[in-house]
Design a protein around this motif. Structure first.
Motif, PDB file in Angstrom:
ATOM      1  N   UNK A 127      -7.217   2.459   1.095  1.00 40.77           N
ATOM      2  CA  UNK A 127      -6.491   1.827  -0.003  1.00 40.77           C
ATOM      3  C   UNK A 127      -5.398   2.749  -0.553  1.00 40.77           C
ATOM      4  N   UNK A 128      -5.643   4.063  -0.537  1.00 40.48           N
ATOM      5  CA  UNK A 128      -4.662   4.998  -1.072  1.00 40.48           C
ATOM      6  C   UNK A 128      -3.381   4.978  -0.253  1.00 40.48           C
ATOM      7  N   UNK A 129      -3.527   4.969   1.064  1.00 37.30           N
ATOM      8  CA  UNK A 129      -2.346   4.922   1.920  1.00 37.30           C
ATOM      9  C   UNK A 129      -1.655   3.569   1.822  1.00 37.30           C
ATOM     10  N   UNK A 130      -2.450   2.501   1.836  1.00 43.33           N
ATOM     11  CA  UNK A 130      -1.861   1.175   1.736  1.00 43.33           C
ATOM     12  C   UNK A 130      -1.163   0.993   0.396  1.00 43.33           C
ATOM     13  N   UNK A 131      -1.757   1.514  -0.660  1.00 38.21           N
ATOM     14  CA  UNK A 131      -1.144   1.401  -1.983  1.00 38.21           C
ATOM     15  C   UNK A 131       0.189   2.125  -2.033  1.00 38.21           C
ATOM     16  N   UNK A 132       0.302   3.229  -1.291  1.00 39.01           N
ATOM     17  CA  UNK A 132       1.564   3.952  -1.226  1.00 39.01           C
ATOM     18  C   UNK A 132       2.656   3.052  -0.656  1.00 39.01           C
ATOM     19  N   UNK A 133       2.322   2.304   0.406  1.00 38.51           N
ATOM     20  CA  UNK A 133       3.283   1.378   1.001  1.00 38.51           C
ATOM     21  C   UNK A 133       3.575   0.205   0.060  1.00 38.51           C
ATOM     22  N   UNK A 134       2.544  -0.323  -0.592  1.00 32.98           N
ATOM     23  CA  UNK A 134       2.748  -1.440  -1.514  1.00 32.98           C
ATOM     24  C   UNK A 134       3.731  -1.070  -2.619  1.00 32.98           C
ATOM     25  N   UNK A 135       3.570   0.112  -3.173  1.00 26.88           N
ATOM     26  CA  UNK A 135       4.455   0.551  -4.242  1.00 26.88           C
ATOM     27  C   UNK A 135       5.899   0.679  -3.757  1.00 26.88           C
ATOM     28  N   UNK A 136       6.072   1.183  -2.545  1.00 22.96           N
ATOM     29  CA  UNK A 136       7.424   1.307  -1.998  1.00 22.96           C
ATOM     30  C   UNK A 136       8.076  -0.059  -1.815  1.00 22.96           C
ATOM     31  N   UNK A 137       7.290  -1.028  -1.325  1.00 17.29           N
ATOM     32  CA  UNK A 137       7.821  -2.374  -1.120  1.00 17.29           C
ATOM     33  C   UNK A 137       8.221  -2.993  -2.449  1.00 17.29           C
ATOM     34  N   UNK A 138       7.373  -2.847  -3.467  1.00 16.96           N
ATOM     35  CA  UNK A 138       7.686  -3.418  -4.775  1.00 16.96           C
ATOM     36  C   UNK A 138       8.860  -2.698  -5.428  1.00 16.96           C
TER      37      UNK A 138
END
Length: 348
Positions: free
Chosen positions: A100-111
């Motif tokens: 989740x930590x790595x995926x959240x990093x990508x989610x934040x970049x997309x947003x």
């Protein structure tokens, strides 16, 4: 203070990453994945008439550069104005820390990219493809906060990701999914990638593309990528590749038979010509032998460089959005080499 740990090296995962990104960078293959490996409520509501790969690159600054994250943009069949992004994340090992930590990093970049471009926030569905040896037991992010009072859990960010664990899917199921296209070839390759003997035993399954084959540059790049994947993993010699290629139907047999011809025969012929020339100049057996050896070595270097250059050109033309680093990883070259080839193509 938390202990400082060096980032985990991704070098041994790069062959897996490269072949994964090559296949999933193809929209038709990504669509097959959605149709066959996601719940009906997801793929049945996707408008595939609008389904395209995002040109925006998202790099995890916390976890290092990854060569296997592919993002697609689509919309709902209902016509609701929504911008959907599908984030494909490939893993060849079960991560020690919450993914989740790595995926959240990508989610934040997309947003953040949405905000920067004055768009509504995108709905992102993370999808993880895993082909490690041990089974992956998915956990929610809240599971990492044990003994937390229920009324406090509202403060823990949580989201789901879809997991395709190839270690838990039989090769028969992968093989027999109807109309799965080249996704079948990729998943079988990844499933057997840690066992040289398994790869040899299943060579025909992995490399038979089937009746849907289009016989164009797209298939040739996919086919060559699969072959180079195993050459890099197992250091497979020419003789083994040619022997295994005998199992394949046409046109796959001709394609795989041509790959070692390009990789080896050109070098061998160049080396033989130079060696014979040097050998004649020496006029003695020892001179001929030394000349052949020197010529073969020179021919190997020259032929390999030319083969890599041609492969880089094909990748640049087929995947213009790829970075120099991504192509360098796939081709086994340096970023400087890829940049030089790219620059030469721009010269009129």
């Amino acid at each position: 203070m938390p202990s400082k740990r060096r980032p985990r090296s991704r070098r041994k995962d790069q062959p897996h990453d490269a072949v994964f990104k090559t296949f999933f960078g193809d929209a038709r293959i990504a669509q097959k994945y959605l149709e066959h490996y996601t719940p009906v409520f997801i793929h049945s509501q996707i408008d595939f008439s609008f389904f395209r790969k995002s040109d925006t690159a998202f790099i995890s600054s916390r976890f290092g550069i990854s060569f296997c994250d592919v993002v697609y943009e689509t919309r709902l069949t209902t016509g609701v104005p929504a911008r959907l992004l599908f984030l494909f994340e490939h893993k060849s090992y079960v991560p020690n820390q919450p993914i989740h930590l790595q995926l959240l990093d990508y989610l934040l970049q997309i947003w953040e990219d949405d905000v920067k471009n004055s768009r509504p926030l995108s709905l992102v569905i993370p999808m993880v493809v895993y082909h490690g040896e041990k089974g992956w037991q998915p956990r929610s992010f809240q599971d990492y906060f044990p003994n937390m009072p229920d009324d406090w859990r509202a403060f823990i960010p949580d989201f789901y990701y879809l997991l395709t664990d190839l270690s838990r899917i039989s090769d028969d199921i992968i093989q027999n999914k109807p109309d799965s296209g080249y996704l079948r070839n990729l998943f079988l390759a990844l499933k057997f990638a840690r066992n040289h003997q398994k790869v040899a035993e299943n060579w025909k399954k992995i490399f038979t593309f089937g009746v849907e084959i289009y016989r164009d540059d797209r298939e040739r790049i996919l086919f060559q990528t699969l072959t180079l994947y195993f050459v890099n993993l197992f250091d497979m010699p020419k003789t083994e590749i040619k022997e295994l290629g005998q199992q394949l139907p046409e046109p796959e047999h001709s394609w795989i038979d041509a790959i070692p011809e390009v990789l080896f025969e050109k070098w061998k012929k160049a080396g033989r010509r130079e060696g014979l020339k040097l050998g004649r100049e020496e006029g003695r057996q020892i001179g001929r032998e030394e000349g052949r050896q020197e010529g073969r070595q020179e021919g190997l270097v020259t032929g390999r460089e030319e083969t890599i250059r041609l492969f880089i050109i094909n990748c640049i033309r087929k995947f213009p959005e790829w970075s120099d680093a991504e192509i360098a990883t796939l081709a086994g070259a340096t970023e400087e080499k890829v940049k030089a080839v790219r620059d030469s193509l721009k010269t009129p």
